[in-house]
Design an enzyme around this catalytic site. Structure first.
Site, PDB file in Angstrom:
ATOM      1  N   CYS A  77       0.761  -1.349  -0.020  1.00 33.71           N
ATOM      2  CA  CYS A  77       0.013  -0.022   0.188  1.00 33.71           C
ATOM      3  C   CYS A  77       0.796   1.234   0.065  1.00 33.71           C
ATOM      4  O   CYS A  77       0.532   2.391  -0.681  1.00 33.71           O
ATOM      5  CB  CYS A  77      -0.933  -0.088   1.087  1.00 33.71           C
ATOM      6  SG  CYS A  77      -0.449   0.130   2.726  1.00 33.71           S
ATOM      7  N   HIS A 116      -2.559   1.162   7.147  1.00 36.42           N
ATOM      8  CA  HIS A 116      -2.767   1.254   6.061  1.00 36.42           C
ATOM      9  C   HIS A 116      -2.696   2.673   5.578  1.00 36.42           C
ATOM     10  O   HIS A 116      -3.404   3.479   6.226  1.00 36.42           O
ATOM     11  CB  HIS A 116      -4.258   0.427   5.600  1.00 36.42           C
ATOM     12  CG  HIS A 116      -4.641   0.713   4.042  1.00 36.42           C
ATOM     13  ND1 HIS A 116      -3.784   0.001   3.295  1.00 36.42           N
ATOM     14  CD2 HIS A 116      -5.350   1.394   3.654  1.00 36.42           C
ATOM     15  CE1 HIS A 116      -4.295   0.428   1.964  1.00 36.42           C
ATOM     16  NE2 HIS A 116      -5.510   1.126   2.170  1.00 36.42           N
ATOM     17  N   ASP A 133      -7.659   4.774  -3.431  1.00 30.44           N
ATOM     18  CA  ASP A 133      -7.094   3.965  -2.733  1.00 30.44           C
ATOM     19  C   ASP A 133      -6.526   2.967  -3.978  1.00 30.44           C
ATOM     20  O   ASP A 133      -7.568   1.846  -4.054  1.00 30.44           O
ATOM     21  CB  ASP A 133      -7.681   3.274  -1.565  1.00 30.44           C
ATOM     22  CG  ASP A 133      -6.812   2.530  -0.785  1.00 30.44           C
ATOM     23  OD1 ASP A 133      -5.625   2.154  -1.179  1.00 30.44           O
ATOM     24  OD2 ASP A 133      -6.873   1.934   0.357  1.00 30.44           O
TER      25      ASP A 133
END
Length: 297
Positions: A77, A116, A133
């Protein structure tokens, strides 16, 4: 606002070639949706660097080299969303870095740390920012950004999402991204549904929870190092690789390979041979496994 070294024109060109984007490069909602989806489809999620004991670099030049110009790698991520944020800034969009608690399967959200990375994107002319995202390594990930609006269902690229508020301690509102586990919507379709009920074809599952507190690049340097090196981190102990397919989703979680299809069918098999695992990543995920990486326990 997110600030980084601007990409050179040839770096942006390389990025758009990598994701197959031939559309406009405007600071508008249509471009944001299109580039978000193209990125999600083109660059896989993978943790092979932490798996072989290496902390991934978040320097823009290193992200371009690995995720873009290499053409046979992905990232997790922090890599995906740091790269994507820089691209959006180069397009003229405003980006705020957010940090979320991944709460899939959690009984209490507070049990999960903020590990995250997600993005809040301001689009000129739009009444509210969007949650974007491209780096959430799960089948419930966003494929297109969604407006920061509570209790409204959004359908995009075959997935259904909504944002809801949840109670918590603290002065800021807690937002929760939820995905629908039932039937899937169609690409580009948007609909509305109250978050309190009236759903007849499946359940909603919380994916991650976040506030709108802005984070800085220095915060992610610390979080990235922790996730890559902590012996309790799942990313350092087993392979976790995913990519979208034309018909669904492909996931390698340790030795377990899962194929999920748009019609709801799921196929699973366990890989038992290191050579087979490398072949699967090469042929089915489009990933060249670095030397020194052991994929199976």
């Amino acid at each position: 606002m997110f600030e980084t070294t601007p990409f050179a024109a040839d770096e942006l060109d390389s990025y758009f070639r990598r994701i197959g984007w031939e559309g406009d490069r405007r600071a508008d909602a249509e471009t944001l949706r299109g580039v978000h989806l193209a990125h999600s489809r083109a660059i896989p999620f993978e943790n092979l660097d932490p798996l072989r004991g290496t902390v991934p670099s978040l320097a823009p030049s290193d992200l371009i080299a690995k995720l873009v110009r290499d053409g046979r790698r992905g990232g997790y991520c922090y890599e995906h969303n740091t790269l994507f944020a820089a691209v959006l800034e180069a397009l003229g969009l405003g980006v705020t870095l957010l940090t979320a608690r991944v709460v899939v399967g959690a009984q209490r959200f507070e049990e999960r740390p903020r590990t995250h990375m997600a993005l809040l994107v301001d689009v000129p002319g739009e009444p509210r920012p969007c949650l974007a995202d491209v780096g959430f390594g799960a089948p419930g990930a966003l494929l297109e950004p969604v407006p920061l609006t509570a209790d409204v269902e959004f359908r995009g690229a075959g997935r259904r999402h909504r944002l809801v508020h949840a109670p918590h301690r603290g002065p800021l509102e807690l937002w929760v991204l939820e995905t629908h586990l039932g039937t899937r919507g169609t690409r580009g379709e948007q609909g509305e549904q109250g978050a309190s009920g009236e759903d007849r074809d499946g359940d909603w599952q919380a994916q991650y929870a976040f506030t709108l507190e802005p984070f800085e690049r220095s915060d992610y340097e610390v979080i990235n190092w922790h996730i890559a090196t902590n012996p309790r981190s799942p990313f350092g102990s087993r392979a976790y690789v995913q990519r979208l397919t034309p018909d669904g989703h492909l996931l390698l979680n340790g030795p377990l390979l899962t194929e999920s299809h748009a019609d709801g069918t799921v196929k699973q098999r366990e890989l038992t041979d290191e050579a087979e695992a490398r072949r699967v990543l090469d042929e089915e995920f489009g990933i060249a496994v670095p030397d020194g990486t052991r994929l199976l326990p």
